[in-house]
Scaffold this motif. Structure first.
Motif, PDB file in Angstrom:
ATOM      1  N   VAL A  14      -1.138  -4.080   3.273  1.00  0.00           N
ATOM      2  CA  VAL A  14      -2.565  -3.764   3.251  1.00  0.00           C
ATOM      3  C   VAL A  14      -3.189  -4.511   4.426  1.00  0.00           C
ATOM      4  O   VAL A  14      -3.138  -5.743   4.478  1.00  0.00           O
ATOM      5  CB  VAL A  14      -3.216  -4.188   1.913  1.00  0.00           C
ATOM      6  CG1 VAL A  14      -4.711  -3.931   1.940  1.00  0.00           C
ATOM      7  CG2 VAL A  14      -2.548  -3.471   0.746  1.00  0.00           C
ATOM      8  N   SER A  15      -3.752  -3.765   5.370  1.00  0.00           N
ATOM      9  CA  SER A  15      -4.360  -4.399   6.547  1.00  0.00           C
ATOM     10  C   SER A  15      -5.601  -5.185   6.136  1.00  0.00           C
ATOM     11  O   SER A  15      -6.238  -4.864   5.118  1.00  0.00           O
ATOM     12  CB  SER A  15      -4.751  -3.343   7.574  1.00  0.00           C
ATOM     13  OG  SER A  15      -5.862  -2.591   7.100  1.00  0.00           O
ATOM     14  N   SER A  54       0.576   5.415   0.298  1.00  0.00           N
ATOM     15  CA  SER A  54      -0.299   6.516   0.661  1.00  0.00           C
ATOM     16  C   SER A  54      -0.534   7.440  -0.533  1.00  0.00           C
ATOM     17  O   SER A  54       0.369   7.667  -1.351  1.00  0.00           O
ATOM     18  CB  SER A  54       0.338   7.312   1.803  1.00  0.00           C
ATOM     19  OG  SER A  54      -0.338   8.520   2.014  1.00  0.00           O
ATOM     20  N   ARG A  76       0.851  -1.187   0.000  1.00  0.00           N
ATOM     21  CA  ARG A  76       0.000   0.000   0.000  1.00  0.00           C
ATOM     22  C   ARG A  76       0.892   1.244   0.000  1.00  0.00           C
ATOM     23  O   ARG A  76       1.850   1.352   0.744  1.00  0.00           O
ATOM     24  CB  ARG A  76      -0.878   0.013   1.259  1.00  0.00           C
ATOM     25  CG  ARG A  76      -1.709   1.260   1.455  1.00  0.00           C
ATOM     26  CD  ARG A  76      -2.248   1.359   2.875  1.00  0.00           C
ATOM     27  NE  ARG A  76      -1.261   1.098   3.928  1.00  0.00           N
ATOM     28  CZ  ARG A  76      -0.368   1.972   4.360  1.00  0.00           C
ATOM     29  NH1 ARG A  76      -0.287   3.174   3.827  1.00  0.00           N
ATOM     30  NH2 ARG A  76       0.471   1.641   5.328  1.00  0.00           N
ATOM     31  N   ASP A 122      -8.527  -5.047   7.410  1.00  0.00           N
ATOM     32  CA  ASP A 122      -9.685  -4.143   7.381  1.00  0.00           C
ATOM     33  C   ASP A 122      -9.724  -3.322   6.097  1.00  0.00           C
ATOM     34  O   ASP A 122     -10.786  -3.149   5.496  1.00  0.00           O
ATOM     35  CB  ASP A 122      -9.677  -3.202   8.594  1.00  0.00           C
ATOM     36  CG  ASP A 122     -10.025  -3.920   9.885  1.00  0.00           C
ATOM     37  OD1 ASP A 122     -10.624  -5.021   9.832  1.00  0.00           O
ATOM     38  OD2 ASP A 122      -9.701  -3.372  10.958  1.00  0.00           O
ATOM     39  N   LEU A 123      -8.570  -2.810   5.682  1.00  0.00           N
ATOM     40  CA  LEU A 123      -8.524  -2.039   4.443  1.00  0.00           C
ATOM     41  C   LEU A 123      -8.820  -2.938   3.249  1.00  0.00           C
ATOM     42  O   LEU A 123      -9.564  -2.551   2.339  1.00  0.00           O
ATOM     43  CB  LEU A 123      -7.166  -1.362   4.284  1.00  0.00           C
ATOM     44  CG  LEU A 123      -7.000  -0.483   3.045  1.00  0.00           C
ATOM     45  CD1 LEU A 123      -8.071   0.607   2.982  1.00  0.00           C
ATOM     46  CD2 LEU A 123      -5.596   0.122   3.022  1.00  0.00           C
ATOM     47  N   ASP A 137      -8.635   9.526   1.183  1.00  0.00           N
ATOM     48  CA  ASP A 137      -7.769   8.407   1.578  1.00  0.00           C
ATOM     49  C   ASP A 137      -6.323   8.849   1.480  1.00  0.00           C
ATOM     50  O   ASP A 137      -5.758   8.912   0.410  1.00  0.00           O
ATOM     51  CB  ASP A 137      -8.000   7.180   0.697  1.00  0.00           C
ATOM     52  CG  ASP A 137      -7.130   6.021   1.138  1.00  0.00           C
ATOM     53  OD1 ASP A 137      -7.087   5.746   2.353  1.00  0.00           O
ATOM     54  OD2 ASP A 137      -6.494   5.409   0.285  1.00  0.00           O
ATOM     55  N   ASP A 181      -4.747   4.101  -3.489  1.00  0.00           N
ATOM     56  CA  ASP A 181      -6.144   4.499  -3.592  1.00  0.00           C
ATOM     57  C   ASP A 181      -6.181   6.016  -3.583  1.00  0.00           C
ATOM     58  O   ASP A 181      -5.841   6.649  -2.592  1.00  0.00           O
ATOM     59  CB  ASP A 181      -6.930   3.934  -2.405  1.00  0.00           C
ATOM     60  CG  ASP A 181      -8.428   4.206  -2.513  1.00  0.00           C
ATOM     61  OD1 ASP A 181      -8.863   4.882  -3.463  1.00  0.00           O
ATOM     62  OD2 ASP A 181      -9.158   3.719  -1.626  1.00  0.00           O
ATOM     63  N   THR A 234     -12.515  -3.413   3.074  1.00  0.00           N
ATOM     64  CA  THR A 234     -13.172  -2.204   2.570  1.00  0.00           C
ATOM     65  C   THR A 234     -13.015  -2.097   1.062  1.00  0.00           C
ATOM     66  O   THR A 234     -13.981  -1.829   0.346  1.00  0.00           O
ATOM     67  CB  THR A 234     -12.579  -0.950   3.246  1.00  0.00           C
ATOM     68  OG1 THR A 234     -12.819  -1.029   4.650  1.00  0.00           O
ATOM     69  CG2 THR A 234     -13.177   0.324   2.691  1.00  0.00           C
ATOM     70  N   TRP A 235     -11.801  -2.310   0.564  1.00  0.00           N
ATOM     71  CA  TRP A 235     -11.567  -2.257  -0.876  1.00  0.00           C
ATOM     72  C   TRP A 235     -12.344  -3.352  -1.592  1.00  0.00           C
ATOM     73  O   TRP A 235     -12.879  -3.130  -2.672  1.00  0.00           O
ATOM     74  CB  TRP A 235     -10.085  -2.382  -1.181  1.00  0.00           C
ATOM     75  CG  TRP A 235      -9.288  -1.140  -0.908  1.00  0.00           C
ATOM     76  CD1 TRP A 235      -9.765   0.115  -0.636  1.00  0.00           C
ATOM     77  CD2 TRP A 235      -7.865  -1.034  -0.883  1.00  0.00           C
ATOM     78  NE1 TRP A 235      -8.733   0.979  -0.450  1.00  0.00           N
ATOM     79  CE2 TRP A 235      -7.544   0.311  -0.590  1.00  0.00           C
ATOM     80  CE3 TRP A 235      -6.840  -1.939  -1.067  1.00  0.00           C
ATOM     81  CZ2 TRP A 235      -6.232   0.764  -0.504  1.00  0.00           C
ATOM     82  CZ3 TRP A 235      -5.536  -1.495  -0.968  1.00  0.00           C
ATOM     83  CH2 TRP A 235      -5.229  -0.148  -0.690  1.00  0.00           C
TER      84      TRP A 235
END
Length: 109
Positions: free
Chosen positions: A74-75, A42, A40, A77-78, A107, A102, A81-82
Motif C-alpha cells: 500500500v503506497s 486490486s 493491497r 499516498d493510497l 478503484d 477496496d 487517501t484511505w
C-alpha cells in the motif's frame, strides 16, 4: 500413531477463507500497515483467489500479479487517501499478512 492432517482441497480452502473475510475500516489496520504487513489486492482480482494462492505459496502467480501491479504494498499516498476517508475495505488474514481490497467504484488498483 496419529494420522497427519489432510491438505484441504482448493474449494475447502476458499470456503475457510470466506469465513475469515470481513469488511474493516482502514483506521483499524494502521498497526499492520506500520509493520509492513498489509498487502493491497486490486479490485480486478478475487480476494479469496489471492488469499488461496498465498496460502499455497504460489510464488510464480504472485510475481505475475506484482509485475502487473495487481498485488503489492500500500503506497503512502493510497494509505493517506484511505485514512482521510476511513475507507472500509474487504480484508482476510493469511498470517502474517493482511490482504485488503477496496471495492469502491472506480478503484481497480
Amino acid at each position: 500413531m496419529s494420522t497427519p492432517p489432510s491438505t484441504p482441497s482448493p474449494d475447502e480452502l476458499k470456503q475457510k477463507l470466506l469465513l475469515e473475510t470481513s469488511r474493516i475500516p482502514w483506521h483499524e489496520l494502521q498497526t499492520y500497515y506500520a509493520r509492513g504487513q498489509v498487502v493491497r489486492v486490486s479490485a480486478s482480482l478475487d480476494l479469496l483467489d489471492v488469499a488461496a494462492e498465498l496460502t499455497a505459496d504460489n510464488k510464480a502467480r504472485f510475481e505475475r500479479w506484482m509485475a502487473d501491479q495487481q498485488v503489492g504494498e500500500v503506497s503512502p499516498d493510497l494509505a493517506r487517501t484511505w485514512y482521510e476517508r476511513n475507507a472500509e475495505l474487504w480484508a482476510v488474514v493469511v498470517a502474517p499478512w493482511v490482504l485488503v481490497q477496496d471495492r469502491s467504484a472506480g478503484d481497480l488498483h
